[in-house]
Enzyme design. Sequence first.
Site, PDB file in Angstrom:
ATOM      1  N   TRP A 159      -6.522 -45.534  19.919  1.00 15.99           N
ATOM      2  CA  TRP A 159      -5.099 -45.805  20.166  1.00 15.99           C
ATOM      3  C   TRP A 159      -4.544 -46.883  19.240  1.00 15.99           C
ATOM      4  O   TRP A 159      -3.336 -47.031  19.123  1.00 15.99           O
ATOM      5  CB  TRP A 159      -4.893 -46.222  21.631  1.00 15.99           C
ATOM      6  N   ASN A 160      -5.407 -47.673  18.595  1.00 17.47           N
ATOM      7  CA  ASN A 160      -4.874 -48.857  17.890  1.00 17.47           C
ATOM      8  C   ASN A 160      -4.127 -48.506  16.600  1.00 17.47           C
ATOM      9  O   ASN A 160      -3.194 -49.202  16.206  1.00 17.47           O
ATOM     10  CB  ASN A 160      -5.970 -49.898  17.627  1.00 17.47           C
ATOM     11  N   LYS A 183      -8.824 -34.990  18.995  1.00 15.05           N
ATOM     12  CA  LYS A 183      -8.637 -35.465  20.377  1.00 15.05           C
ATOM     13  C   LYS A 183      -8.078 -36.887  20.262  1.00 15.05           C
ATOM     14  O   LYS A 183      -8.836 -37.846  20.069  1.00 15.05           O
ATOM     15  CB  LYS A 183      -9.996 -35.437  21.087  1.00 15.05           C
ATOM     16  N   GLU A 263     -17.412 -44.776  13.186  1.00 15.24           N
ATOM     17  CA  GLU A 263     -16.755 -46.030  12.819  1.00 15.24           C
ATOM     18  C   GLU A 263     -16.592 -46.808  14.117  1.00 15.24           C
ATOM     19  O   GLU A 263     -15.712 -46.516  14.916  1.00 15.24           O
ATOM     20  CB  GLU A 263     -15.414 -45.719  12.145  1.00 15.24           C
ATOM     21  N   CYS A 297     -10.456 -52.991  14.430  1.00 15.23           N
ATOM     22  CA  CYS A 297     -11.927 -53.105  14.336  1.00 15.23           C
ATOM     23  C   CYS A 297     -12.327 -54.123  13.276  1.00 15.23           C
ATOM     24  O   CYS A 297     -13.377 -54.751  13.392  1.00 15.23           O
ATOM     25  CB  CYS A 297     -12.552 -51.766  13.962  1.00 15.23           C
ATOM     26  N   GLU A 394     -16.129 -58.221  20.671  1.00 17.31           N
ATOM     27  CA  GLU A 394     -14.940 -57.906  19.884  1.00 17.31           C
ATOM     28  C   GLU A 394     -13.716 -58.240  20.755  1.00 17.31           C
ATOM     29  O   GLU A 394     -13.521 -57.633  21.808  1.00 17.31           O
ATOM     30  CB  GLU A 394     -14.983 -56.412  19.557  1.00 17.31           C
ATOM     31  N   SER A 454      -8.263 -52.872   4.044  1.00 20.41           N
ATOM     32  CA  SER A 454      -8.135 -51.423   4.254  1.00 20.41           C
ATOM     33  C   SER A 454      -7.418 -50.777   3.079  1.00 20.41           C
ATOM     34  O   SER A 454      -6.394 -51.291   2.621  1.00 20.41           O
ATOM     35  CB  SER A 454      -7.361 -51.168   5.540  1.00 20.41           C
TER      36      SER A 454
HETATM   37  C1  SIN Z   1      -9.705 -49.864  12.708  1.00 17.88           C
HETATM   38  O1  SIN Z   1      -9.228 -50.664  13.498  1.00 17.88           O
HETATM   39  O2  SIN Z   1     -10.587 -49.097  13.067  1.00 17.88           O
HETATM   40  C2  SIN Z   1      -9.298 -49.719  11.271  1.00 17.88           C
HETATM   41  C3  SIN Z   1      -8.124 -50.422  10.835  1.00 17.88           C
HETATM   42  C4  SIN Z   1      -7.855 -50.246   9.364  1.00 17.88           C
HETATM   43  O3  SIN Z   1      -7.976 -49.166   8.796  1.00 17.88           O
HETATM   44  O4  SIN Z   1      -7.515 -51.253   8.759  1.00 17.88           O
END
Ligand code: SIN
Length: 489
Positions: A159-160, A183, A263, A297, A394, A454
Site C-alpha cells: 500500500w505504501n 493483487k 523485496e 522499505c 522497521e 530509488s
Molecule cells: C519500498 O518502499 O518498497 C520502495 C520505495 C522506493 O522504490 O523507493
Amino acid sequence: MPEVTTTLLPTVPTDLWLAGNQVPASSGETFAVEDPATGEVIAQVADATLADADAALDAAVAAAPVWAKTSPRHRTNVLTRIFDLVTERTGDLARTMTVEMGKPLGEARGEVAYGNEYFRWAAEEAARIPGRFGEASQGNGHMLMTRTPVGPVLAITPWNFPLAMATRKIAPALAAGCPIIVKPAAETPLTMLLLGEIIAQAFAEFEVPAGLVSILPTTGAAEMSEHLMADRRLRKVTFTGSTPVGRTLVRQSADNLQRTSMELGGNAPFVVTADADIPAAVAGAMVAKLRNGGQVCVAANRFLVDNAVAAEFADGLVAAASEVRQGHGLDEGVTLGPLITAKQRARVHDLVTDAVARGARLLLGGELPEGPGNFYPATVLADVPADAPILAEEIFGPVATITTFDGVEAGVAAANDTDFGLAAYGYAGAVTTAQYLTENLQAGMVALNRGQLSEPAAPFGGIGQSGFGREGGTEGIEEYLDVRYLALP
Ligand code: SIN
C-alpha cells in the site's frame, strides 16, 4: 454494487479487471476503502474470490504463448503507449493515491512520474533483451543462449507506493513476454484499478491478448496467493512486503518450484561521519526519513552519527523536521500525511514511548494528536539505548532515532548490526572515509552523500533478511526470463 462514495476522488473503476474487462467479484461481495486522513469510507471495491483468481490464471495461461511470440518492438510500442497515457492521467492517478493512501499530492505526483518511468525503461529494454553465441569449450560445436519468458506471474503489491511498486513488476513482466495477475493491497486498490483502465485503453489500441493483465483486489490475500501458487501453471511470484509474509510465499513456492522475487523489510542505517557536510546530511536525512511519512522499505531507520558532529546534526534535524506541515494530502502546503491505519499509528507510538521509557531523549514530536485520521507527528529521538526495539524493527513512520559512535569503523559496525540489508546511507567528506563506508556497509543498495536512491534504471533489492531478486534496470527484466541453451554443430 461497488461504488465511489466521496467527491474527493476522480472517477475510478471499482470492479475487478479480469482478462481485459471490468467485472464484479463472482461472490458479489465488496469491501470498504478508507481515507486514512479522515477515516471516512471513500469507496466500495469488488472483493475477488478464488474463482476469480482461477479465471484470471486461465486467461493468463491462454495469453502467455500469444504474447511471448510478439515482437520486441510490438511490446515496446504497447509499453510506450501505457507510459504516454499514464503521463496524461497523472492528475487523476495522483489524486486517487493521495485520497486512499494519504501521501501529500506533490509526493503522489512524484510517485506517478517515478512509477511511470518503469514503463518507459521496460519499453526501451524490450528490444534489447540479450542473447549469446559462442564456440563450445572443446571446439566441437557451438552454443546459442537465448531468453524465454518465464510464463504467468503473480504480483503482490504493497500500500505504501500503490502505483510504483506495481509498475516495476508489470512493466518488466510485459517487456519480457509474460502475463501478470496483480493483487494490490486491500488498503489501496483504487490507484491500481485506475491504472488498469489505462492499461485496458492502451491494449485496445494494439493486438494484445485478453488476460495479459488482471487486477484482483481482495480481502483474502493469503488464501488467494496460496491457491494460485498451488497451480503449477503459475510460474513466478513477485512480492513487495514484510519479511514474514515473504518467507511464507517462498515456502509455498517450493511445491511447484515457482520462481520468486522478494523485496522485503529493511532497517536502513544512515551513517554520518565526523568529516561529513552536516547541512547536506540533514537535508538528505529529511528525504530518507520523511518521504512518504517514513512508510518506505528503504527509509532511514537508524541515524548513526559520530559524536564529534552529533549535536550539530540533531539540532539541524529538529529544526528541519519542525518545519513539516501535517494534514490531508490534498491540502495546499501539506508535506506530511497520515499513517496508513490506526493500528500502524499505535504501533509507531508504542515504539516511541518504549524508547523514551528506556532512556531515549525526545527532541521533537512523540505526542498522539487529537482528532480524526491516523496522524503521527515528525518525531526525533536522541540517545536511543542499543536494546530499544525501535532500533531493531522497521518503524514505518516519521520517527528518527539518533545514536552516536566514535570513528567510522565503529559507525559501520553499528550500521551492520542487523539481519536486514536492503539499503544503507552514508555521509562522509574525505575520500578515504567515503570509500570505507561504501565498501563496508552491508546492503543491496548503498547511497553516498544522497538521501534518495530509488531509480528505475538501477536494480532495487536487498540481501539477507531483506530478500532477493531485483526490480528495475536490466536486472529487473532478467527476473522474468529463463535462459535457454541450444547446442549446435
Ligand atoms: C519500498 O518502499 O518498497 C520502495 C520505495 C522506493 O522504490 O523507493
